[in-house]
Design an enzyme around this catalytic site. Structure first.
Site, PDB file in Angstrom:
ATOM      1  N   MET A 338       0.825  -1.209   0.000  1.00  0.00           N
ATOM      2  CA  MET A 338       0.000   0.000   0.000  1.00  0.00           C
ATOM      3  C   MET A 338       0.863   1.265   0.000  1.00  0.00           C
ATOM      4  O   MET A 338       0.617   2.189  -0.778  1.00  0.00           O
ATOM      5  CB  MET A 338      -0.934   0.014   1.212  1.00  0.00           C
ATOM      6  N   ASP A 357      10.723   3.233   5.454  1.00  0.00           N
ATOM      7  CA  ASP A 357      10.461   1.864   5.944  1.00  0.00           C
ATOM      8  C   ASP A 357      11.500   1.562   7.023  1.00  0.00           C
ATOM      9  O   ASP A 357      12.426   2.352   7.254  1.00  0.00           O
ATOM     10  CB  ASP A 357      10.504   0.842   4.787  1.00  0.00           C
ATOM     11  N   VAL A 414       2.065   1.017   7.689  1.00  0.00           N
ATOM     12  CA  VAL A 414       2.918  -0.059   8.225  1.00  0.00           C
ATOM     13  C   VAL A 414       2.032  -1.253   8.560  1.00  0.00           C
ATOM     14  O   VAL A 414       0.836  -1.262   8.268  1.00  0.00           O
ATOM     15  CB  VAL A 414       3.734   0.411   9.462  1.00  0.00           C
ATOM     16  N   GLU A 416      -0.436  -3.979  10.120  1.00  0.00           N
ATOM     17  CA  GLU A 416      -1.727  -3.753  10.792  1.00  0.00           C
ATOM     18  C   GLU A 416      -1.610  -4.184  12.260  1.00  0.00           C
ATOM     19  O   GLU A 416      -2.216  -5.183  12.686  1.00  0.00           O
ATOM     20  CB  GLU A 416      -2.809  -4.549  10.041  1.00  0.00           C
ATOM     21  N   LYS A 421       1.941   0.746  14.845  1.00  0.00           N
ATOM     22  CA  LYS A 421       1.371   2.010  14.356  1.00  0.00           C
ATOM     23  C   LYS A 421       1.596   3.122  15.382  1.00  0.00           C
ATOM     24  O   LYS A 421       1.925   4.260  15.019  1.00  0.00           O
ATOM     25  CB  LYS A 421      -0.115   1.835  14.028  1.00  0.00           C
ATOM     26  N   SER A 443      -7.053  -0.678   7.569  1.00  0.00           N
ATOM     27  CA  SER A 443      -8.358  -1.078   7.042  1.00  0.00           C
ATOM     28  C   SER A 443      -9.260  -1.654   8.125  1.00  0.00           C
ATOM     29  O   SER A 443     -10.452  -1.786   7.898  1.00  0.00           O
ATOM     30  CB  SER A 443      -8.211  -2.065   5.874  1.00  0.00           C
ATOM     31  N   HIS A 464      -8.123   5.895   3.815  1.00  0.00           N
ATOM     32  CA  HIS A 464      -8.119   4.467   3.501  1.00  0.00           C
ATOM     33  C   HIS A 464      -8.152   4.248   1.998  1.00  0.00           C
ATOM     34  O   HIS A 464      -9.152   4.533   1.336  1.00  0.00           O
ATOM     35  CB  HIS A 464      -9.339   3.814   4.175  1.00  0.00           C
ATOM     36  N   ASN A 514     -15.589  -1.800   3.564  1.00  0.00           N
ATOM     37  CA  ASN A 514     -15.324  -3.148   4.056  1.00  0.00           C
ATOM     38  C   ASN A 514     -16.473  -3.672   4.910  1.00  0.00           C
ATOM     39  O   ASN A 514     -16.758  -4.865   4.934  1.00  0.00           O
ATOM     40  CB  ASN A 514     -14.022  -3.191   4.852  1.00  0.00           C
TER      41      ASN A 514
HETATM   42  P1  NAD Z   1       2.710  -4.754   3.762  1.00  0.00           P
HETATM   43  O1  NAD Z   1       3.045  -5.818   4.716  1.00  0.00           O
HETATM   44  O2  NAD Z   1       2.830  -5.002   2.304  1.00  0.00           O
HETATM   45  O3  NAD Z   1       3.587  -3.473   4.084  1.00  0.00           O
HETATM   46  C1  NAD Z   1       3.888  -3.005   5.365  1.00  0.00           C
HETATM   47  C2  NAD Z   1       5.220  -2.303   5.299  1.00  0.00           C
HETATM   48  O4  NAD Z   1       5.437  -1.626   6.525  1.00  0.00           O
HETATM   49  C3  NAD Z   1       6.397  -3.262   5.107  1.00  0.00           C
HETATM   50  O5  NAD Z   1       7.200  -2.820   4.044  1.00  0.00           O
HETATM   51  C4  NAD Z   1       7.128  -3.185   6.432  1.00  0.00           C
HETATM   52  O6  NAD Z   1       8.524  -3.359   6.303  1.00  0.00           O
HETATM   53  C5  NAD Z   1       6.787  -1.777   6.876  1.00  0.00           C
HETATM   54  N1  NAD Z   1       6.929  -1.580   8.297  1.00  0.00           N
HETATM   55  C6  NAD Z   1       6.548  -2.399   9.284  1.00  0.00           C
HETATM   56  N2  NAD Z   1       6.872  -1.871  10.483  1.00  0.00           N
HETATM   57  C7  NAD Z   1       7.459  -0.685  10.230  1.00  0.00           C
HETATM   58  C8  NAD Z   1       8.003   0.331  11.055  1.00  0.00           C
HETATM   59  N3  NAD Z   1       8.004   0.228  12.379  1.00  0.00           N
HETATM   60  N4  NAD Z   1       8.508   1.418  10.460  1.00  0.00           N
HETATM   61  C9  NAD Z   1       8.531   1.531   9.146  1.00  0.00           C
HETATM   62  N5  NAD Z   1       8.021   0.600   8.305  1.00  0.00           N
HETATM   63  C10 NAD Z   1       7.502  -0.497   8.853  1.00  0.00           C
HETATM   64  O7  NAD Z   1       1.230  -4.299   4.152  1.00  0.00           O
HETATM   65  P2  NAD Z   1       0.152  -3.530   3.273  1.00  0.00           P
HETATM   66  O8  NAD Z   1      -0.725  -4.509   2.613  1.00  0.00           O
HETATM   67  O9  NAD Z   1       0.835  -2.498   2.446  1.00  0.00           O
HETATM   68  O10 NAD Z   1      -0.718  -2.838   4.394  1.00  0.00           O
HETATM   69  C11 NAD Z   1      -0.284  -1.715   5.096  1.00  0.00           C
HETATM   70  C12 NAD Z   1      -1.448  -1.053   5.783  1.00  0.00           C
HETATM   71  O11 NAD Z   1      -2.430  -0.730   4.846  1.00  0.00           O
HETATM   72  C13 NAD Z   1      -2.127  -1.882   6.852  1.00  0.00           C
HETATM   73  O12 NAD Z   1      -2.547  -1.040   7.882  1.00  0.00           O
HETATM   74  C14 NAD Z   1      -3.334  -2.434   6.111  1.00  0.00           C
HETATM   75  O13 NAD Z   1      -4.416  -2.720   6.957  1.00  0.00           O
HETATM   76  C15 NAD Z   1      -3.677  -1.287   5.227  1.00  0.00           C
HETATM   77  N6  NAD Z   1      -4.442  -1.633   4.022  1.00  0.00           N
HETATM   78  C16 NAD Z   1      -4.138  -2.732   3.304  1.00  0.00           C
HETATM   79  C17 NAD Z   1      -4.861  -3.032   2.172  1.00  0.00           C
HETATM   80  C18 NAD Z   1      -4.546  -4.238   1.335  1.00  0.00           C
HETATM   81  O14 NAD Z   1      -5.350  -4.597   0.487  1.00  0.00           O
HETATM   82  N7  NAD Z   1      -3.416  -4.861   1.540  1.00  0.00           N
HETATM   83  C19 NAD Z   1      -5.904  -2.179   1.776  1.00  0.00           C
HETATM   84  C20 NAD Z   1      -6.170  -1.032   2.516  1.00  0.00           C
HETATM   85  C21 NAD Z   1      -5.425  -0.773   3.639  1.00  0.00           C
END
Ligand code: NAD
Length: 733
Positions: A338, A357, A414, A416, A421, A443, A464, A514
């Site tokens: 995302m 990151d 980051v 979930e 967070k 989400s 979102h 959702n």
């Molecule tokens: P992901 O696992 O692909 O990415 C998360 C990233 O955050 C990773 O690159 C990780 O290294 C990084 N990270 C973790 N801890 C960290 C920290 N302390 N500091 C800096 N970076 C850190 O996850 P995603 O699918 O991209 O989801 C991220 C967020 O978006 C979540 O909150 C999720 O609920 C939300 N979201 C996801 C979707 C989806 O379809 N995947 C849709 C809407 C919202």
């Protein structure tokens, strides 16, 4: 001030210029049509005028008909709205036909004045139908221009002669993608298709148009369909080739629309029936089918949601009245799927992005994702190498929070996990200016809970995005309990910058989209457990216009994610958790390693390359299909009301504050049956009393999740409709 003006030069060429005052793009109104009609009459009658060039003073020719006018035609039609629409359309045909015949003798077809359309840029809808009535279309070689007839995308079809003229100019087969799919081309593409006649360097446009007018002969002005012995290219319906075309087109339309979009079938009927009769009768047939479509509640609902209200939301209909909050530097925390997607769309919109990151490698991977998307766009000719380089230069991947010093908006994406967070929230707030707004892309986690980690909860908000970020057009903005208006305005201005469509909702579990899509998926899964044939479930969904059946949808979003969300929801809700029947199915599949599309195994079977093959035959071994099966409408009602009742509850509970957002958000966010205009439009179509009757039956047979919300019951008793009761009156649209 009028929409059209004219000027005749010494050589006798009258240039009629379209320039709607106060707008960046020309759109056609009834008054505009009357202006044009008067100028055409005057030019045809003036002996000093040898011919006419029709052009625009703006960078584009026209964006189309003002759809508000179309909506109003029907509303203001009094006792006989169909007649009002038909007469209005025939009035337009008369003007366009006058342009096409241009004063020529009806018998000899001689003595007409040449009329050329000179298109500086985009020409859509009536903005192409008008040129199609002219004797020649010359377009400036402007790669950004889009030329076509996109009406089908808002539930109508080209009803200003475009359907009849294009089918006759190109043949039904060639015209099909342009008419039935609303496919747009740049000028060179439009020339290759035969839609425009000539493409010239922009600086030569008017000179070339005038030269053509002065050189045109009588024969150049007669349209093929006005000539003796005209045959439709590719064959009319009773020609063997034409027969094949129409059989194929009918099958294709039904396959693509599942019979729920009246416009596509009406369009095909207009082409087919029109091809059997002389041109002027064909126009009348086109007008009758167009009226038929406008009288269908689906077209009004689609125009309202997909055009009028979508645009109103994009223009800030629900934005707090505060000064411009455009984002200059965005910080993105988390460069995963995302975060990387958000960085890409923001940088593409000209915003500087600091992409953070936990490790440099992960941050770089996030930027590489943007690079891959840009490479793809470049290969498709959508952007230049220069643009690609500029966009990439705007993204700084790093692990250093100090780089956020100039950021005015942070979007956190980051893991979930509330603790992770909270940690990044604190770190980012320590590194950013005091007026910086902080947004989370969570989400599932309530915004007000996450805001507890913030020193500035009134500057904390949910933004979102949906996955994939570059393709999904909806962005849900979530107000936490303490979120202030400036944060909302900032989020809305950011969404406007990246050209997506926002809705603003209040904080509640799963927000809006959702919250509604999960019950849809769950209802499909429940039916599997009950022994309803999976193919019936999937096809029932498609036959009411859902883009994906619930089982395919859960495969695509991943069964593993479903399991995770189920566990977290159960932990949060305890005894009140209502979805044990659903969990039994997905936990069992997950135990088998069937985690969805990404594992090449789920409700569907996939080949090694990940191609979906069909429903997994093993499902029957776990959940045998029962005999007899429920009737199709029963399955469809379950799938639709699972979503729609949730939308009503969201409104009742104040999560949604504007039904326009409920409808637009449903279509763009999860593909809710677009033909219906959204859940509230659909309820208005069937009426609250009928909805209550259906749900009372469903609740009796399937349980309390179909219990009718009090709001809906009250509305049924009062005879209210959603748009009657909740349409915002004080704001535009
Ligand atoms: P992901 O696992 O692909 O990415 C998360 C990233 O955050 C990773 O690159 C990780 O290294 C990084 N990270 C973790 N801890 C960290 C920290 N302390 N500091 C800096 N970076 C850190 O996850 P995603 O699918 O991209 O989801 C991220 C967020 O978006 C979540 O909150 C999720 O609920 C939300 N979201 C996801 C979707 C989806 O379809 N995947 C849709 C809407 C919202």
């Amino acid at each position: 001030m009028t929409d059209f003006t004219s000027q005749t030069d010494a050589s006798g060429v009258c240039t009629i210029t379209w320039d709607v005052p106060g707008k960046s793009m020309n759109v056609m109104s009834m008054a505009g049509f009357a202006d044009l009609d008067a100028l055409i009459d005057a030019a045809l009658a003036d002996p000093a005028v040898k011919g006419i060039v029709l052009t625009s003073a703006k960078k584009d020719f026209a964006g189309g008909m003002d759809l508000n006018v179309i909506a109003r035609m029907k509303e203001e039609g009094g006792a006989d709205p169909a007649k009002a629409v038909f007469d209005g359309v025939m009035g337009m045909h008369a003007v366009l036909r006058k342009i096409e015949r241009a004063g020529m003798d009806p018998k000899t077809l001689k003595g007409g004045k040449p009329i050329v359309a000179a298109l500086p840029g985009t020409a859509l809808g009536i903005g192409l139908e008008l040129p199609l009535a002219c004797h020649r279309i010359i377009a400036a070689d402007n790669p950004k221009a889009k030329i076509g007839l996109p009406e089908i995308l808002v539930g109508i079809f080209p009803g200003g002669g475009g359907t009849t003229r294009l089918a006759r100019k190109l043949g039904a087969m060639m015209a099909a993608p342009l008419l039935l799919e609303g496919k747009l081309n740049d000028p060179r593409g439009a020339k290759a298709m035969g839609v425009v006649d000539e493409v010239v360097p922009p600086e030569d446009l008017l000179d070339r148009a005038k030269a053509w007018v002065l050189a045109a002969k009588d024969a150049d002005l007669v349209k093929p369909w006005d000539q003796k012995g005209y045959k439709m290219p590719g064959g009319a319906p009773y020609h063997p080739a034409g027969f094949m075309t129409f059989v194929g087109a009918s099958a294709m339309v039904l396959g693509k629309t599942m019979g729920v979009y009246p416009a596509a079938k009406a369009l095909l009927s207009a082409v087919y029936e029109g091809a059997l009769v002389p041109f002027d009768t064909a126009l009348k047939i086109e007008a009758r089918w167009f009226t038929h479509v406008l009288m269908n509640p689906s077209s009004s609902a689609m125009i309202r949601s997909l055009f009028i209200n979508k645009e109103a939301l994009e223009k800030g209909a629900v934005r707090p009245a505060l000064p411009d909050q455009s984002v200059k530097t965005l910080g993105v925390l988390g460069a995963g799927m995302m975060g990387a997607g958000i960085a890409h769309v923001a940088a593409s919109a000209g915003i500087k992005v600091v992409l953070i990151d936990a490790g440099q490698e992960a941050a770089d991977r996030g930027k590489a994702h943007a690079e891959a998307l840009l490479d793809k766009a470049m290969k498709r000719g959508k952007i230049t190498a220069e643009t690609r380089a500029e966009v990439l230069a705007r993204i700084t991947p790093t692990t250093d929070y100090a780089a956020l010093a100039g950021a005015d908006l942070i979007v956190e994406a980051v893991f979930e996990d509330p603790a992770v967070k909270a940690d990044v929230t604190r770190r980012a707030e320590a590194a950013t200016p005091a007026d910086c707004i902080f947004a989370t892309n969570t989400s599932t986690l309530p915004i007000s809970g996450l805001a507890k980690a913030s020193q500035r909860p009134e500057q904390f908000i949910g933004i979102h995005f949906f996955s994939p970020v570059d393709k999904m057009m909806l962005v849900e903005i979530i107000r936490g309990q303490q979120t202030g208006d400036r944060a909302v305005a900032k989020a809305l201005d950011f969404v406007r910058q990246i050209r997506k469509t926002p809705i603003v909702v209040n904080d509640a579990r799963f927000f809006y989209a959702n919250r509604c899509i999960i019950p849809y998926i769950n209802e499909g899964i429940r039916m599997v457990a009950e022994g309803v044939a999976p193919a019936l479930i999937e096809n029932a969904a498609k036959l009411v216009g859902m883009p994906l059946g619930p089982l395919q949808l859960v495969d695509e979003t991943s069964i593993e994610l479903g399991v995770k969300i189920a566990k977290a929801t159960k932990a949060a809700m305890g005894e009140a958790y209502p979805d044990a029947a659903v969990d039994a199915v997905i936990f069992r599949l997950a135990d088998q390693g069937r985690l969805g599309k990404k594992a090449n195994a789920g409700f569907y079977a996939y080949d090694e390359a990940g191609k979906r093959l069909g429903l997994w035959p093993g499902l029957d071994g776990f959940w045998p299909v029962l005999d007899p099966q429920p009737a199709l409408p029963e399955v469809q009602h379950r799938l639709l009301f699972a979503q729609v009742l949730e939308a009503v509850r969201a409104l009742e509970q104040g999560v949604l504050t504007d039904i326009r957002e409920g409808d637009v958000g449903a279509i763009l966010g999860w593909g809710f049956a677009p033909w219906s205009g959204g859940p509230f439009s659909w309820l208005d179509m069937i009426g609250a009393p009928r909805a209550v009757e259906i749900c009372d039956g469903l609740a009796a047979r399937h349980g309390a999740r179909f219990a009718v919300p009090q709001l809906l019951r009250d509305m049924a008793a009062a005879g209210d409709s959603f748009y009657g009761r909740f349409a915002p009156r004080s704001r535009a649209a």
